[in-house]
Motif scaffolding. Structure first.
Motif, PDB file in Angstrom:
ATOM      1  N   ARG A  66      -1.182  -2.899  -3.275  1.00 34.89           N
ATOM      2  CA  ARG A  66       0.209  -3.346  -3.430  1.00 34.89           C
ATOM      3  C   ARG A  66       0.904  -3.380  -2.070  1.00 34.89           C
ATOM      4  O   ARG A  66       1.581  -4.353  -1.724  1.00 34.89           O
ATOM      5  CB  ARG A  66       0.947  -2.425  -4.405  1.00 34.89           C
ATOM      6  CG  ARG A  66       2.343  -2.847  -4.724  1.00 34.89           C
ATOM      7  CD  ARG A  66       2.987  -2.036  -5.863  1.00 34.89           C
ATOM      8  NE  ARG A  66       2.685  -0.629  -5.853  1.00 34.89           N
ATOM      9  CZ  ARG A  66       1.872  -0.012  -6.732  1.00 34.89           C
ATOM     10  NH1 ARG A  66       1.287  -0.700  -7.679  1.00 34.89           N
ATOM     11  NH2 ARG A  66       1.652   1.278  -6.641  1.00 34.89           N
ATOM     12  N   VAL A  67       0.737  -2.336  -1.268  1.00 39.39           N
ATOM     13  CA  VAL A  67       1.337  -2.295   0.068  1.00 39.39           C
ATOM     14  C   VAL A  67       0.755  -3.406   0.943  1.00 39.39           C
ATOM     15  O   VAL A  67       1.493  -4.101   1.652  1.00 39.39           O
ATOM     16  CB  VAL A  67       1.152  -0.908   0.725  1.00 39.39           C
ATOM     17  CG1 VAL A  67       1.541  -0.933   2.191  1.00 39.39           C
ATOM     18  CG2 VAL A  67       1.974   0.135  -0.028  1.00 39.39           C
ATOM     19  N   ARG A  94      -0.437   3.192   6.555  1.00 37.02           N
ATOM     20  CA  ARG A  94       0.690   3.755   5.796  1.00 37.02           C
ATOM     21  C   ARG A  94       0.208   4.785   4.781  1.00 37.02           C
ATOM     22  O   ARG A  94       0.871   5.802   4.563  1.00 37.02           O
ATOM     23  CB  ARG A  94       1.469   2.643   5.114  1.00 37.02           C
ATOM     24  CG  ARG A  94       2.203   1.751   6.092  1.00 37.02           C
ATOM     25  CD  ARG A  94       2.990   0.676   5.388  1.00 37.02           C
ATOM     26  NE  ARG A  94       3.541  -0.275   6.337  1.00 37.02           N
ATOM     27  CZ  ARG A  94       4.314  -1.297   5.994  1.00 37.02           C
ATOM     28  NH1 ARG A  94       4.633  -1.487   4.721  1.00 37.02           N
ATOM     29  NH2 ARG A  94       4.759  -2.119   6.906  1.00 37.02           N
ATOM     30  N   ARG A 139       2.302  -6.689   0.009  1.00 33.64           N
ATOM     31  CA  ARG A 139       3.682  -6.775   0.514  1.00 33.64           C
ATOM     32  C   ARG A 139       3.714  -6.996   2.024  1.00 33.64           C
ATOM     33  O   ARG A 139       4.554  -7.731   2.527  1.00 33.64           O
ATOM     34  CB  ARG A 139       4.451  -5.510   0.137  1.00 33.64           C
ATOM     35  CG  ARG A 139       4.749  -5.447  -1.345  1.00 33.64           C
ATOM     36  CD  ARG A 139       5.444  -4.165  -1.720  1.00 33.64           C
ATOM     37  NE  ARG A 139       5.707  -4.142  -3.149  1.00 33.64           N
ATOM     38  CZ  ARG A 139       5.999  -3.063  -3.823  1.00 33.64           C
ATOM     39  NH1 ARG A 139       6.087  -1.889  -3.202  1.00 33.64           N
ATOM     40  NH2 ARG A 139       6.221  -3.123  -5.109  1.00 33.64           N
ATOM     41  N   VAL A 140       2.824  -6.352   2.742  1.00 36.35           N
ATOM     42  CA  VAL A 140       2.728  -6.568   4.194  1.00 36.35           C
ATOM     43  C   VAL A 140       2.388  -8.030   4.469  1.00 36.35           C
ATOM     44  O   VAL A 140       2.980  -8.667   5.349  1.00 36.35           O
ATOM     45  CB  VAL A 140       1.682  -5.621   4.832  1.00 36.35           C
ATOM     46  CG1 VAL A 140       1.328  -6.047   6.240  1.00 36.35           C
ATOM     47  CG2 VAL A 140       2.187  -4.176   4.811  1.00 36.35           C
ATOM     48  N   ALA A 150      -1.811  -1.285   5.576  1.00 37.17           N
ATOM     49  CA  ALA A 150      -1.655  -0.529   4.330  1.00 37.17           C
ATOM     50  C   ALA A 150      -2.397   0.807   4.389  1.00 37.17           C
ATOM     51  O   ALA A 150      -1.873   1.836   3.950  1.00 37.17           O
ATOM     52  CB  ALA A 150      -2.138  -1.355   3.142  1.00 37.17           C
ATOM     53  N   TRP A 200      -2.196   1.464  -4.957  1.00 32.54           N
ATOM     54  CA  TRP A 200      -1.082   1.677  -4.019  1.00 32.54           C
ATOM     55  C   TRP A 200      -1.358   0.928  -2.720  1.00 32.54           C
ATOM     56  O   TRP A 200      -0.492   0.207  -2.216  1.00 32.54           O
ATOM     57  CB  TRP A 200      -0.901   3.177  -3.757  1.00 32.54           C
ATOM     58  CG  TRP A 200       0.313   3.521  -2.953  1.00 32.54           C
ATOM     59  CD1 TRP A 200       1.526   3.911  -3.439  1.00 32.54           C
ATOM     60  CD2 TRP A 200       0.437   3.519  -1.514  1.00 32.54           C
ATOM     61  NE1 TRP A 200       2.397   4.138  -2.386  1.00 32.54           N
ATOM     62  CE2 TRP A 200       1.757   3.907  -1.201  1.00 32.54           C
ATOM     63  CE3 TRP A 200      -0.424   3.227  -0.472  1.00 32.54           C
ATOM     64  CZ2 TRP A 200       2.222   4.011   0.112  1.00 32.54           C
ATOM     65  CZ3 TRP A 200       0.033   3.325   0.843  1.00 32.54           C
ATOM     66  CH2 TRP A 200       1.348   3.717   1.116  1.00 32.54           C
ATOM     67  N   VAL A 201      -2.552   1.081  -2.189  1.00 34.33           N
ATOM     68  CA  VAL A 201      -2.910   0.408  -0.931  1.00 34.33           C
ATOM     69  C   VAL A 201      -2.899  -1.108  -1.123  1.00 34.33           C
ATOM     70  O   VAL A 201      -2.392  -1.844  -0.276  1.00 34.33           O
ATOM     71  CB  VAL A 201      -4.274   0.901  -0.400  1.00 34.33           C
ATOM     72  CG1 VAL A 201      -4.729   0.068   0.789  1.00 34.33           C
ATOM     73  CG2 VAL A 201      -4.198   2.372  -0.024  1.00 34.33           C
TER      74      VAL A 201
END
Length: 169
Positions: free
Chosen positions: A62-63, A42, A66-67, A39, A59-60
């Protein structure tokens, strides 16, 4: 142009907190570390956009979540192997309460666990959680209520035992 110092400061200020959140959500430190690292990579690639978000940390997180979910879907067998390996490790300075809470978190649904961790560990409000997970506030409130009830049952139920194997009262 990327601002290395700004990203480094963001990373330093948030990485341990986010790692703790993801560990609590996934129940596996190795998977949490992998997801958080991915994350942040990204975020670095998109730093001009991410730094303009209301909450780059959200944001980090959430990413990273999801990862982690994607990794679970691809590698169910590997996840089981990680859990078996992690269970046998000796961990210093971990209280009985910490072990009980982690074990109880693993026994509730992923949605409830995520809501409980974001609210009680990350300190997010119901509105912030709803925005982060893409659900309405009433759904988040329901997940929190059910998650708390399930955790309480796992922490006080007849099957709850301490490290020494004796039933807790």
């Amino acid at each position: 142009m990327r601002d290395t110092a700004e990203f480094d400061a963001f990373y330093s200020a948030s990485v341990h907190r986010l790692l703790g959140h993801l560990y609590a959500m996934t129940g596996n430190r190795a998977e949490a570390e992998d997801a958080v690292a991915e994350a942040y990579a990204r975020a670095w690639d998109r730093w001009a956009t991410v730094r303009e978000c209301d909450s780059p940390e959200a944001w980090v997180r959430r990413v990273a979540y999801r990862v982690a979910v994607s990794a679970w879907r691809r590698t169910v067998n590997r996840m089981r192997a990680h859990r078996r390996e992690a269970t046998g490790r000796h961990v210093d300075d971990v209280s009985v309460d910490h072990v009980a809470i982690v074990a109880a978190l693993r026994r509730i649904s992923a949605e409830q666990r995520r809501a409980v961790v974001l609210h009680h560990l990350a300190g997010l409000s119901v509105a912030e959680i709803a925005a982060e997970v893409g659900a309405n506030e009433n759904t988040v409130k329901t997940r929190l209520a059910r998650g708390r009830r399930a955790l309480a049952a796992h922490l006080t139920g007849p099957d709850h035992h301490g490290v020494d194997g004796r039933a807790r009262s």
